[in-house]
Design an enzyme around this catalytic site. Structure first.
Site, PDB file in Angstrom:
ATOM      1  CG  PHE A 172      -1.903   1.190   1.125  1.00  0.00           C
ATOM      2  CD1 PHE A 172      -3.069   1.080   0.375  1.00  0.00           C
ATOM      3  CD2 PHE A 172      -1.624   2.401   1.732  1.00  0.00           C
ATOM      4  CE1 PHE A 172      -3.932   2.158   0.240  1.00  0.00           C
ATOM      5  CE2 PHE A 172      -2.487   3.484   1.607  1.00  0.00           C
ATOM      6  CZ  PHE A 172      -3.645   3.363   0.859  1.00  0.00           C
ATOM      7  CG  ASP A 186       5.589   3.442   1.806  1.00  0.00           C
ATOM      8  OD1 ASP A 186       5.626   4.073   2.877  1.00  0.00           O
ATOM      9  OD2 ASP A 186       4.560   3.336   1.112  1.00  0.00           O
ATOM     10  CE  LYS A 237      -0.920   5.703   7.731  1.00  0.00           C
ATOM     11  NZ  LYS A 237      -0.593   4.926   6.537  1.00  0.00           N
TER      12      LYS A 237
HETATM   13  C1  LIG Z   1      -0.865   5.201   5.020  1.00  0.00           C
HETATM   14  C2  LIG Z   1       0.185   4.783   4.069  1.00  0.00           C
HETATM   15  C3  LIG Z   1       0.442   5.499   2.879  1.00  0.00           C
HETATM   16  C4  LIG Z   1      -0.420   6.652   2.438  1.00  0.00           C
HETATM   17  O1  LIG Z   1      -0.332   7.741   3.288  1.00  0.00           O
HETATM   18  P1  LIG Z   1      -1.376   8.961   3.130  1.00  0.00           P
HETATM   19  O2  LIG Z   1      -0.922   9.935   4.166  1.00  0.00           O
HETATM   20  O3  LIG Z   1      -2.741   8.411   3.375  1.00  0.00           O
HETATM   21  O4  LIG Z   1      -1.235   9.482   1.763  1.00  0.00           O
HETATM   22  C5  LIG Z   1       1.497   5.097   2.091  1.00  0.00           C
HETATM   23  N1  LIG Z   1       2.267   4.053   2.430  1.00  0.00           N
HETATM   24  C6  LIG Z   1       2.063   3.346   3.555  1.00  0.00           C
HETATM   25  C7  LIG Z   1       2.968   2.209   3.887  1.00  0.00           C
HETATM   26  C8  LIG Z   1       1.012   3.678   4.404  1.00  0.00           C
HETATM   27  O5  LIG Z   1       0.789   2.953   5.516  1.00  0.00           O
END
Ligand SMILES: *Cc1c(COP(=O)(O)O)cnc(C)c1O
Length: 392
Positions: free
Chosen positions: A134, A219, A248
């Site tokens: 994701f 990521d 986050k």
């Molecule tokens: C939540 C998340 C995203 C997206 O972040 P947003 O602030 O919602 O754009 C991307 N990568 C990972 C691993 C995530 O957990």
């Protein structure tokens, strides 16, 4: 306003793109949130993992209040102290890279992908990402997100993305060619169900990227800023990536994202190539600085490690009682309980009893307590889960 009045307002004026629970949250403090009807909820998945050091951490609140009275926003035409200080703090806690600031995880990944293309240039245009990943909801990051359900309705997607099964070195080798600009994976897939990359896998990505002059992007939007008991997830492994992205927990509840790249790669991002109007604004940076300081002053990395072990043990002991638990996996405070059946009902019943957890990929319960949690609060959460599991 009553709960009903708020919901009616949403029905009329807010686009219904989220499946919301019929509860209005009006206050957050530490491991708890409070709804408009006076219910107190123990939050073991605070803000979709945003409130990693708890709701409204006092140090963050104070930093935001102070900064707000001084300078909320100044555009990137000028220099500003909080942005510089935050970049330094992050760089020193990772691999000494340079930062670009934005406002979300998707934007941080977007910046990473664009930078990888700029750096590798010309004929290289492909990105390899992993199934179950994701990476966000913008067009590039949703394309990077190798899950068909997120692609429905948006075809054709961006060209150049190649998907491989997670943790599969052979598939990665087969997918590589000299047109690959970058590989992007999460060290631990979060939304994908707490899937932990093996050391061999991340090492293979590192080697293949080096051999093919491609960029290794991790990521760390969910794993970063202490969640796993280290500043960044990659620090549990024997590899150093070229680029990491974060968001986050970084802002402690204030919207901020960041991408960090090695000095060599970041040199490709010259004026005119990428930008963000709000990126690195003083308010968000002040909040993030306070998050980093709070983590250090309160030894929250140690707490995340210790509490993570404790939580995993407790959850594992539930397994003996409840046959619907297959196994528990996780690192630090990023913990998944693999069930043998769907978990949505369990999560809903826990909320009725005042515990918030999350279910992802149908059968994985995500337990992501804030790093400030105590053993007592974990015990309370486990007791509620135990009761609910007995009742279903
Ligand atoms: C939540 C998340 C995203 C997206 O972040 P947003 O602030 O919602 O754009 C991307 N990568 C990972 C691993 C995530 O957990």
């Amino acid at each position: 306003m009553t709960t009903q009045e708020t919901i009616e307002m949403f029905d009329k004026y807010v686009i219904a793109n989220y499946g919301r629970l019929p509860q209005v949250i009006v206050k957050g403090k530490g491991c708890y949130m409070y709804d408009a009807d006076g219910n107190k909820i123990l939050d073991m998945f605070p803000g979709w993992a945003v409130s990693g050091i708890g709701h409204c951490h006092p140090k963050v609140v104070e930093a935001v209040q102070t900064q707000a009275a001084e300078l909320l926003h100044i555009d990137n035409t000028f220099y500003s102290e909080p942005q510089g200080i935050l970049a330094k703090l992050l760089s020193e806690r990772a691999f000494g890279g340079k930062c670009f600031f934005c406002n979300s995880g998707a934007e941080a990944n977007e910046a990473a992908l664009k930078l990888a293309r700029l750096y590798t240039a010309k004929e290289k245009y492909k990105f390899i990402t992993a199934e179950g990943s994701f990476h966000g909801r913008t067009f590039a990051t949703v394309t990077a997100t190798a899950q068909p359900k997120y692609h429905e309705g948006f075809l054709p997607l961006l060209p150049g993305f190649v998907y491989v099964p997670f943790n599969d070195i052979k598939a990665l080798e087969d997918a590589f060619d000299d047109e690959v600009a970058a590989v992007m994976v999460e060290p631990i897939q979060g939304e994908g169900g707490i899937n932990i990359a093996s050391n061999e896998y991340l090492s293979a990505i590192r080697e293949l990227c080096d051999k093919n002059d491609a960029v290794m992007i991790l990521d760390e939007v969910q794993t970063g800023i202490g969640r796993t008991g280290k500043w960044f997830g990659y620090q549990h492994y024997d590899v150093t990536p070229d680029i990491i992205t974060m968001a986050k927990t970084l802002g402690g509840g204030v919207a901020i994202g960041a991408m960090m790249a090695t000095e060599e790669i970041s040199a490709a991002l010259v004026p005119g190539k990428h930008a963000s109007t709000f990126g690195g604004n003083s308010l968000a940076c002040a909040a993030a600085i306070a998050v980093i300081e709070a983590i250090e002053e309160e030894n929250l990395l140690d707490n995340a490690n210790e509490l993570g072990q404790y939580t995993k043990q407790k959850l594992e002991s539930l397994k003996e009682k409840h046959s619907c638990i297959d196994h528990v996996r996780g690192v630090g405070l990023m913990i998944g309980v693999q069930l043998t059946k769907p978990g949505a009902d369990i999560v809903a019943k826990c909320l009725e009893k005042g515990l918030r957890i999350n279910c992802t990929h149908d059968t994985v319960i995500r337990f992501m307590p804030p790093m400030i949690a105590t053993k007592k609060q974990i015990d309370k959460a486990i007791n509620i889960l135990d009761e609910v599991l007995s009742s279903v």
